[in-house]
Design an enzyme around this catalytic site. Structure first.
Site, PDB file in Angstrom:
ATOM      1  N   ASP A  53      30.462  92.664 -22.822  1.00 49.42           N
ATOM      2  CA  ASP A  53      29.375  91.723 -23.042  1.00 49.42           C
ATOM      3  C   ASP A  53      29.687  90.417 -22.328  1.00 49.42           C
ATOM      4  O   ASP A  53      30.852  90.107 -22.059  1.00 49.42           O
ATOM      5  CB  ASP A  53      29.139  91.483 -24.531  1.00 49.42           C
ATOM      6  CG  ASP A  53      30.253  90.667 -25.181  1.00 49.42           C
ATOM      7  OD1 ASP A  53      31.408  91.108 -25.073  1.00 49.42           O
ATOM      8  OD2 ASP A  53      29.967  89.614 -25.783  1.00 49.42           O
ATOM      9  N   GLU A  82      32.118  90.285 -27.907  1.00 49.09           N
ATOM     10  CA  GLU A  82      33.154  89.253 -27.996  1.00 49.09           C
ATOM     11  C   GLU A  82      32.579  87.863 -27.811  1.00 49.09           C
ATOM     12  O   GLU A  82      32.952  86.917 -28.520  1.00 49.09           O
ATOM     13  CB  GLU A  82      34.239  89.516 -26.946  1.00 49.09           C
ATOM     14  CG  GLU A  82      35.490  88.676 -27.096  1.00 49.09           C
ATOM     15  CD  GLU A  82      35.405  87.301 -26.436  1.00 49.09           C
ATOM     16  OE1 GLU A  82      36.205  86.427 -26.801  1.00 49.09           O
ATOM     17  OE2 GLU A  82      34.530  87.115 -25.562  1.00 49.09           O
TER      18      GLU A  82
END
Length: 451
Positions: free
Chosen positions: A92, A156
């Site tokens: 991500d 994250e």
């Protein structure tokens, strides 16, 4: 780079690595599904799962984590009796911010001036490619000498804790002798660095209320308590005259004893405008790696455009406090909340709410894994000795893993050196750093296997 078979293999794999990173960067995998399609993140997760499967990983799975995102897991068995190493990265990315500010499209990997530009190129899709290159180089030169687990997180950057909670619910899944977190970076390009400490963080929302509703500033201003003015005073109390963070009860004088950060180099890396002073006291390393740092992330108040002559009845702000190693983030949160409440003027009503937290981290740099990494870095970066640095940001998973597996050694390396400009427009990765760190990781796995 010293000629050796592993280095030569990695060099030969670099054109393919660029093509793979191009594909991975193309996914707009921001784990904020109110702004970006969930399908983009899911596509990136499937890409990584397919890549692991192609490398012979077993038990490859898309893990549905409690925050609604997916992490990718795979297991590559090594020789009987070998140690187990967990390799971490995340797919991500941060939003691209102002896409007009990018010289080239953020989700199209583009080469310019010897660097590859694109959102996630360094943080941390490049880390995924680094792990793949290291494993491929070992497979081409005698095989992978350890059991390898790979975990690639899907949220994250959002800090929503999905993978941490999943790991806590499945404590055997990520168990390993050593963990290599591929989400840090060298102190500067060409200087091999492991990150030995991370500051933690807490996010607190503070709300101030003074009136039942907004009032005309001409009729009531001067006596009616202004909630926005009260909030400004509260926020100002969080800093001393020199800009140092001043949360009552929270120590702010710890010194950093490792690698130092030259002030002029920091000004250049941070792009500080001419004539503007740095804030805080002590060395730059003290300020960014071992002391608390408060940042006002946002304020809810009327925008300048369209503002009316009103005394504001309420205002609120989101505050980030970076927590230095050795301080419990929960304790820091309570001190911050108490400070905000005690510094609110005029008897205004104040409320605080914690909305996120991550503990700081400190590694044991005397462990065999660190010695193996130092040997590997010396080969991948001839003439350079591995350095130890801190990092101002937090990686909450580090503390989860340290808690679950207290005997595991945790190392942090990666591609996010200052020129990478992670989280900003025009993020980029140095292909030379990708190559060298892939060599270093491969040699580390080989050296650590017999340590």
């Amino acid at each position: 780079m010293s000629p050796n078979p592993v280095a030569e293999t990695v060099a030969s794999l670099m054109p393919g690595a660029r093509a793979e990173l191009t594909e991975l960067v193309a996914f707009r995998s921001v784990a904020d599904f109110d702004q970006f399609p969930r399908s983009e993140s899911e596509g990136a997760a499937r890409w990584i799962a397919d890549a692991l499967g192609a490398e012979g990983f077993q038990d490859v799975a898309l893990l549905d984590t409690p925050d609604g995102t997916q992490s990718v897991y795979g297991y590559l068995p090594g020789p009987a009796g070998a140690k187990t190493v967990l390799l971490y990265a995340h797919y991500d990315v941060q939003p691209p911010l102002d896409e007009a500010g990018w010289t080239t499209p953020p989700f199209e990997l583009t080469e310019r001036d010897g660097r590859w530009y694109g959102r996630g190129a360094a943080d941390c899709k490049g880390g995924v490619i680094m792990h793949l290159l290291a494993l491929r180089a070992l497979k081409a030169n005698g095989g992978v000498p350890v059991h390898v687990k790979v975990i690639v997180e899907g949220s994250e950057e959002q800090g929503t804790g999905g993978l941490e909670r999943y790991a806590e619910e499945h404590p055997d899944l990520l168990e390993a002798d050593t963990v290599v977190i591929g989400d840090a970076g060298n102190f500067r390009v060409g200087l091999p660095t492991v990150t030995s400490t991370l500051r933690g963080m807490t996010l607190v929302r503070v709300s101030v209320d003074t009136l039942a509703g907004n009032l005309h500033s001409g009729q009531f201003g001067g006596a009616a308590p202004d909630a926005l003015a009260a909030l400004i005073r509260v926020l100002d109390s969080l800093r001393a005259e020199d800009g140092s963070t001043t949360v009552e009860g929270l120590a702010s004088d710890t010194a950093w004893e490792g690698l130092q950060y030259d002030e002029e180099q920091f000004r250049q890396d941070a792009k500080v405008l001419d004539g503007v002073e740095l804030i805080g006291s002590g060395t730059v390393a003290d300020r960014i790696w071992s002391r608390p740092a408060v940042t006002v992330l946002g304020i809810d108040c009327p925008p300048v455009v369209g503002a009316t002559p009103s005394v504001q009845s309420s205002a609120r702000a989101l505050i980030s406090l970076r927590v230095p190693p050795g301080v419990d983030a929960g304790t820091a949160t309570k001190l911050l909340q108490a400070h905000l409440e005690s510094h609110t003027p005029w008897g205004a009503r104040v409320s605080t709410e914690q909305i996120g937290e991550g503990q700081p981290f400190r590694a044991d740099t005397t462990s065999p894994a660190y010695q193996a990494m130092a040997s590997a870095m010396a080969v991948a970066y001839p003439g350079q000795e591995m350095q130890y640095a801190g990092q101002g940001g937090s990686i909450p998973l580090c503390n989860t893993l340290a808690s679950l597996y207290p005997r595991a050694e945790i190392l942090l390396i990666g591609l996010s050196e200052p020129e990478a400009q992670i989280h900003a427009v025009n993020e980029s990765v140095s292909p030379e750093e990708l190559e060298r760190l892939s060599v270093a990781e491969a040699l580390f796995l080989r050296t650590y296997a017999v340590s």
